[in-house]
Motif scaffolding. Structure first.
Motif, PDB file in Angstrom:
ATOM      1  N   ASP A  22      17.683  35.195  25.862  1.00  0.00           N
ATOM      2  CA  ASP A  22      16.999  35.994  24.846  1.00  0.00           C
ATOM      3  C   ASP A  22      16.151  37.091  25.479  1.00  0.00           C
ATOM      4  OD1 ASP A  22      18.155  34.475  22.860  1.00  0.00           O
ATOM      5  OD2 ASP A  22      16.386  33.212  22.528  1.00  0.00           O
ATOM      6  N   ASP A  23      15.512  36.797  26.618  1.00  0.00           N
ATOM      7  CA  ASP A  23      14.753  37.825  27.340  1.00  0.00           C
ATOM      8  C   ASP A  23      15.671  38.988  27.722  1.00  0.00           C
ATOM      9  OD1 ASP A  23      12.383  36.339  27.311  1.00  0.00           O
ATOM     10  OD2 ASP A  23      12.787  35.421  29.264  1.00  0.00           O
ATOM     11  N   ALA A  24      16.852  38.653  28.223  1.00  0.00           N
ATOM     12  CA  ALA A  24      17.786  39.682  28.675  1.00  0.00           C
ATOM     13  C   ALA A  24      18.294  40.520  27.501  1.00  0.00           C
ATOM     14  CB  ALA A  24      18.951  39.037  29.415  1.00  0.00           C
ATOM     15  N   GLU A  53      17.629  44.553  26.791  1.00  0.00           N
ATOM     16  CA  GLU A  53      18.735  45.471  26.540  1.00  0.00           C
ATOM     17  C   GLU A  53      18.459  46.341  25.316  1.00  0.00           C
ATOM     18  OE1 GLU A  53      23.411  44.826  27.189  1.00  0.00           O
ATOM     19  OE2 GLU A  53      22.583  43.665  25.529  1.00  0.00           O
ATOM     20  N   LYS A  54      17.766  45.779  24.333  1.00  0.00           N
ATOM     21  CA  LYS A  54      17.421  46.533  23.127  1.00  0.00           C
ATOM     22  C   LYS A  54      16.264  47.500  23.381  1.00  0.00           C
ATOM     23  CE  LYS A  54      18.754  42.780  19.959  1.00  0.00           C
ATOM     24  NZ  LYS A  54      18.221  41.771  19.003  1.00  0.00           N
ATOM     25  N   ARG A  55      15.269  47.063  24.148  1.00  0.00           N
ATOM     26  CA  ARG A  55      14.032  47.830  24.290  1.00  0.00           C
ATOM     27  C   ARG A  55      14.030  48.790  25.476  1.00  0.00           C
ATOM     28  NH1 ARG A  55       8.999  44.089  24.453  1.00  0.00           N
ATOM     29  NH2 ARG A  55       8.012  46.143  24.362  1.00  0.00           N
ATOM     30  N   HIS A  56      14.644  48.397  26.596  1.00  0.00           N
ATOM     31  CA  HIS A  56      14.536  49.197  27.819  1.00  0.00           C
ATOM     32  C   HIS A  56      15.890  49.337  28.519  1.00  0.00           C
ATOM     33  CE1 HIS A  56      10.171  48.986  27.435  1.00  0.00           C
ATOM     34  NE2 HIS A  56      10.258  47.672  27.349  1.00  0.00           N
ATOM     35  N   ASN A  76      25.430  45.197  32.627  1.00  0.00           N
ATOM     36  CA  ASN A  76      24.680  46.264  31.963  1.00  0.00           C
ATOM     37  C   ASN A  76      23.184  45.968  32.088  1.00  0.00           C
ATOM     38  OD1 ASN A  76      24.048  48.498  30.382  1.00  0.00           O
ATOM     39  ND2 ASN A  76      24.234  47.350  28.475  1.00  0.00           N
ATOM     40  N   PHE A  77      22.543  46.569  33.089  1.00  0.00           N
ATOM     41  CA  PHE A  77      21.153  46.231  33.384  1.00  0.00           C
ATOM     42  C   PHE A  77      20.165  46.988  32.506  1.00  0.00           C
ATOM     43  CE2 PHE A  77      23.254  44.918  37.288  1.00  0.00           C
ATOM     44  CZ  PHE A  77      22.721  43.646  37.418  1.00  0.00           C
ATOM     45  N   SER A  78      19.072  46.296  32.204  1.00  0.00           N
ATOM     46  CA  SER A  78      17.916  46.862  31.522  1.00  0.00           C
ATOM     47  C   SER A  78      16.694  46.449  32.326  1.00  0.00           C
ATOM     48  CB  SER A  78      17.823  46.340  30.085  1.00  0.00           C
ATOM     49  OG  SER A  78      19.013  46.633  29.372  1.00  0.00           O
ATOM     50  N   GLN A  79      15.537  46.974  31.950  1.00  0.00           N
ATOM     51  CA  GLN A  79      14.343  46.607  32.702  1.00  0.00           C
ATOM     52  C   GLN A  79      13.345  45.836  31.845  1.00  0.00           C
ATOM     53  OE1 GLN A  79      11.662  49.793  33.930  1.00  0.00           O
ATOM     54  NE2 GLN A  79      12.807  51.265  32.689  1.00  0.00           N
ATOM     55  N   ARG A  80      12.597  44.982  32.522  1.00  0.00           N
ATOM     56  CA  ARG A  80      11.449  44.303  31.938  1.00  0.00           C
ATOM     57  C   ARG A  80      10.228  44.822  32.698  1.00  0.00           C
ATOM     58  NH1 ARG A  80      11.676  38.186  31.963  1.00  0.00           N
ATOM     59  NH2 ARG A  80      10.500  38.380  30.013  1.00  0.00           N
ATOM     60  N   VAL A 102      17.347  43.118  34.453  1.00  0.00           N
ATOM     61  CA  VAL A 102      18.025  41.942  33.929  1.00  0.00           C
ATOM     62  C   VAL A 102      19.235  42.379  33.117  1.00  0.00           C
ATOM     63  CG1 VAL A 102      16.551  41.891  31.872  1.00  0.00           C
ATOM     64  CG2 VAL A 102      17.655  39.786  32.648  1.00  0.00           C
ATOM     65  N   ALA A 103      20.266  41.535  33.105  1.00  0.00           N
ATOM     66  CA  ALA A 103      21.457  41.811  32.301  1.00  0.00           C
ATOM     67  C   ALA A 103      21.953  40.522  31.661  1.00  0.00           C
ATOM     68  CB  ALA A 103      22.572  42.407  33.164  1.00  0.00           C
TER      69      ALA A 103
END
Length: 247
Positions: A95-97, A101-104, A132-136, A143-144
């Motif tokens: 869920d974090d990942a 993906e939605k936010r960053h 498909n990486f995003s950032q926290r 994270v992906a």
């Protein structure tokens, strides 16, 4: 490609589509070939020179019980069994990942390489790992949420060692560029990896990367793959090195 059983010597060809930087063999993938032949739970691979695409190189057992990939000019990569890699400080949930993906998302980042074997979104199914990486930002982590495509298997149900090591390469690169001020021209100098569980094709996983330290051109990073339930499959400590021309 590597063979399933360790060999003292063999010929290896990195397929032309397996690259991150154009024209250069994907480092994590090549490292996994050496790791597979060592048959150890924890392996360190040092990157000496760029790996050619589509041309034969020699896989050789070394006198110190390691392995190397070589061409006519000498060693390209060398590998040795190593100590177990430390576990990550935390493991993001599925869920974090998905939320990251939605936010960053990083789809439009200047560091994005759309045709990278490890994280390129333009790769066709079975032709790349397509992470498909995003950032926290608060955790200084990339994270992906990742479901490895069954078409990667070609008759297998799990990732090969070279595919698994390939999946562990990109998270560290993203982390050092976003959170360690590394320029795009920063490359993998070594990877030390501990594998504890196969990565099953078609099942949900989380891949992630974070920065451990920085000193001049040197960026130490960690990366890992976990199941949807948070069980670690593999973890890596890697050194990424900014090319001297960029300092």
């Amino acid at each position: 490609m590597a063979h399933d059983r360790p060999q003292d010597s063999a010929e290896v060809v990195i397929p032309p589509h397996i690259y991150g930087f154009p024209g250069v063999g994907f480092g994590g993938y090549a490292a996994g070939i050496l790791a597979q032949n060592l048959s150890a739970a924890s392996v360190k691979v040092n990157f000496r020179r760029p790996i050619p695409l589509g041309s034969p190189v020699a896989l050789r057992r070394t006198e110190d019980k390691g392995y190397e990939l070589t061409d006519a000019e000498g060693a390209l990569l060398t590998a040795q069994e190593c100590d177990e890699v430390a576990v990550p400080p935390s493991v993001p949930s599925w869920d974090d990942a998905v939320e990251a993906e939605k936010r960053h998302p990083l789809t439009n980042s200047p560091f994005a390489t759309r045709d990278c074997y490890g994280c390129g979104g333009d790769r066709a199914p079975g032709q790349g790992l397509r992470q498909n990486f995003s950032q926290r930002p608060e955790q200084r982590m990339v994270v992906a949420p990742w479901t490895p495509d069954p078409e990667l298997g070609r008759g297998r149900t799990v990732l090969t060692p070279e595919q698994m090591w390939g999946a562990l390469d990109c998270p560290g690169g993203w982390a050092c560029r976003l959170f360690s001020d590394a320029p795009h021209e920063t490359v993998t100098a070594y990877m030390a990896t501990t594998v504890t569980k196969p990565v099953v094709l078609g099942e949900d996983h989380v891949t992630f990367g974070w920065v451990l330290s920085k000193s001049g051109r040197k960026h130490m990073v960690g990366s890992a793959i976990a199941t949807r339930d948070g069980e670690l499959c593999a973890r890596t400590e890697a050194l990424w090195l900014t090319l001297p021309s960029q300092v």
